[in-house]
Design a protein around this motif. Sequence first.
Motif, short mmCIF file in Angstrom:
data_model
loop_
_atom_site.label_atom_id
_atom_site.label_comp_id
_atom_site.label_asym_id
_atom_site.label_seq_id
_atom_site.Cartn_x
_atom_site.Cartn_y
_atom_site.Cartn_z
N PHE A 94 51.04 68.18 65.95
CA PHE A 94 50.19 69.19 65.32
C PHE A 94 50.64 70.61 65.59
N SER A 95 51.31 70.86 66.70
CA SER A 95 51.90 72.20 66.83
C SER A 95 52.98 72.39 65.77
N THR A 96 53.67 71.29 65.42
CA THR A 96 54.72 71.37 64.40
C THR A 96 54.13 71.55 63.00
N THR A 97 53.16 70.71 62.64
CA THR A 97 52.66 70.78 61.26
C THR A 97 51.88 72.05 60.98
N VAL A 98 51.15 72.57 61.95
CA VAL A 98 50.44 73.82 61.72
C VAL A 98 51.43 74.94 61.43
N ASP A 99 52.54 74.94 62.16
CA ASP A 99 53.51 76.00 61.95
C ASP A 99 54.30 75.82 60.65
N LEU A 100 54.49 74.59 60.23
CA LEU A 100 55.21 74.37 58.98
C LEU A 100 54.38 74.73 57.76
N ALA A 101 53.06 74.63 57.90
CA ALA A 101 52.17 74.87 56.75
C ALA A 101 51.97 76.37 56.53
N ARG A 102 53.03 77.04 56.22
CA ARG A 102 52.96 78.48 56.00
C ARG A 102 52.37 78.77 54.62
N LYS A 103 51.93 79.99 54.43
CA LYS A 103 51.27 80.37 53.19
C LYS A 103 52.20 80.26 51.98
N ASP A 104 53.50 80.41 52.19
CA ASP A 104 54.42 80.33 51.07
C ASP A 104 55.05 78.95 50.94
N SER A 105 54.46 77.96 51.59
CA SER A 105 55.05 76.63 51.65
C SER A 105 54.35 75.67 50.72
N TYR A 106 55.10 74.67 50.23
CA TYR A 106 54.52 73.58 49.44
C TYR A 106 53.68 72.66 50.31
N PHE A 107 53.82 72.76 51.64
CA PHE A 107 53.21 71.84 52.59
C PHE A 107 51.89 72.42 53.11
N PHE A 108 50.82 71.64 53.00
CA PHE A 108 49.50 72.16 53.36
C PHE A 108 49.09 71.88 54.79
N GLY A 109 49.54 70.79 55.39
CA GLY A 109 49.14 70.48 56.75
C GLY A 109 48.94 68.99 56.94
N ALA A 110 48.06 68.61 57.87
CA ALA A 110 47.95 67.20 58.23
C ALA A 110 46.56 66.88 58.75
N CYS A 111 46.21 65.59 58.66
CA CYS A 111 44.95 65.07 59.19
C CYS A 111 45.26 64.10 60.33
N CYS A 112 44.67 64.35 61.47
CA CYS A 112 44.89 63.51 62.65
C CYS A 112 44.29 62.13 62.42
N PHE A 113 45.05 61.12 62.78
CA PHE A 113 44.55 59.75 62.74
C PHE A 113 44.43 59.25 64.17
N GLU A 114 43.22 59.14 64.70
CA GLU A 114 41.94 59.33 64.05
C GLU A 114 40.93 59.76 65.09
N PHE A 115 39.68 59.98 64.68
CA PHE A 115 38.66 60.51 65.59
C PHE A 115 38.31 59.52 66.69
N SER A 116 37.99 58.29 66.33
CA SER A 116 37.54 57.31 67.34
C SER A 116 38.14 55.94 67.04
N ASP A 117 38.23 55.13 68.09
CA ASP A 117 38.79 53.78 67.96
C ASP A 117 37.99 52.94 66.96
N GLU A 118 38.70 52.03 66.31
CA GLU A 118 38.06 51.08 65.40
C GLU A 118 38.39 49.66 65.90
N LEU A 119 37.40 49.01 66.51
CA LEU A 119 37.63 47.75 67.20
C LEU A 119 37.90 46.59 66.26
N TRP A 120 37.48 46.71 65.02
CA TRP A 120 37.60 45.60 64.08
C TRP A 120 39.04 45.38 63.61
N LYS A 121 39.94 46.29 63.92
CA LYS A 121 41.28 46.24 63.35
C LYS A 121 42.23 45.27 64.06
N GLY A 122 41.79 44.62 65.12
CA GLY A 122 42.67 43.68 65.79
C GLY A 122 42.12 43.24 67.12
#
Length: 537
Positions: free
Chosen positions: A294-322
């Motif tokens: 996230f230090s990388t993606t925030v810096d890459l998402a500059r105002k003149d960039s095609y890249f907007f940023g990123a969403c962290c995966f994820e907030f909390s554990d999901e026990l049903w997945k395995g």
Amino acid sequence: MDTYTRRIPQPMIGMNWQPSPSDYASIPPPSKYGDTDFANDDFAALWGPSGRNDLQTIKELGCNTIKMYNTGHPAPNGHWMRNHKGFFNRARELGLSVILPISNYFVGEAHKNRTSPPSNPLDIKAMVFDMVAEVYADGNPGSAIMWAIGNEYDLIPDGAYGFFEASDIATVASYVIDAESRLQITPDKALAFTSPVSAATVPLNKSIPCFPPFNSLGGGCAINAIIQEFTKRGIEPQRFIAGVNIYEVRQQLVNYFEAFPRVLPNVPMFHGELGWSAADGGDGKQAENIASQFSTTVDLARKDSYFFGACCFEFSDELWKGPPNTNETKYGIYTFAGQSKQTASQGNHSPVWGAQYPVDDLAPRPAVSAFRNAVQSSPIGTDGKVVTIESVHFGGTFMRLDGRGVSAMSNSGGGKVDCHKGAQGWEQFLLREIDSGIITLQSKFFPGVYLRMDGSSVKTSSGSGAGVVNAQFGAGDYEKFRLKPMQQGEYAIESVRFPGVVIRMDGTGVVPGDAGGGTVNCQLGAGAWEVFKLNYI
């Protein structure tokens, strides 16, 4: 920025939120959870201010966007009678943008209706109309910024549950457009479309055509297939934003950022999922990699960039997945703290009739601090300026930062800062003002790596200087400086943490062609060796 992207924050700092309670630990889920949609009034104890207050927590982490995987068919026509308006309003109060999912379930049903219609097919078009009508209940989209139509269709093989194709994504998008028309939503209020794909170069979904140059880019074939289907339907191409779910770290993210526009020029993009499982290397490794990501993606998402940023995966554990403690169950930056201390009730309506669910206490993993530090140390919304730092006394000698191996915060910092004759990549810094008169100096070559000063041992002036100047991943107190004007266009660089202590450069013996040499350390007060010119690039 065009009509459809102007609502999207840049940099986007998002959080994937699917807060499956601790008793949702297997498939199928307990019947009381129905469509596993938690962004509604029945589950306000998870996200609202009178309960666990997840939305407030997400905002305080430094996020500006929330992304979910399922918002079900809303009341009054939806079977589960979900009302999302309170969730949308709370997000708007907090300044959180919302990426609205139309989940794989709906897109998969649209595919079945097209290819092998059941005797009593679901009216997906009517369901989508109700979703759009709920979002625009007061005529405006409020906190909503984008429709996410399905997720990772490229990883669903033919014949698997929920299978669909790019044409089905375009069909659902056309249903949204039809609903906008019927509701008289003007183009300036319409939202962008996305459909996040994986970063796999070879899709499991064999309906996706894959050929050069798209097969050279992770997700490239799947994204191109969607764009082609949108074009066939007459859907404006600028309305589509590519979403790529990727689980790489710093340099790999930079490489992808550079490769994407070569393969898909003029296509905006964000990372719909970016994270690391605590099952892969432990809590410390998760924290280290999330800080890098996230230090990388925030810096890459500059105002003149095609890249907007990123969403962290994820907030909390999901026990049903395995099975317990396996990779898919431990992506959360929060985990379950133990026995739930509270329960809450769903609404007194059909078919749940007040069914209870646990409001689990959540415990932060180290990744919580790592994420917060990474996104909050990056100067959101400040463009910054690229500079080189040249010694006045040793003309033509520049400060050089070698950030190799600096991938996580360390109490003592890391890397090396010294001198170089001439300025190239390692001599370039991104100067940003993060508060009135306070700056950070981030390496342009090593994203997320900042100039650091430890002046704790500098008590008096010394001919050879003292203290430590090196590098740090992320910016805290030791990475903040003030520029003290000396003569015209010349400055001393003073530590905020250690007032009066400035950066010193001894460039004696540094000659062209050297890999780096001399000494950069600290001094109490500014003399000739502590004065610099900032050359803006």
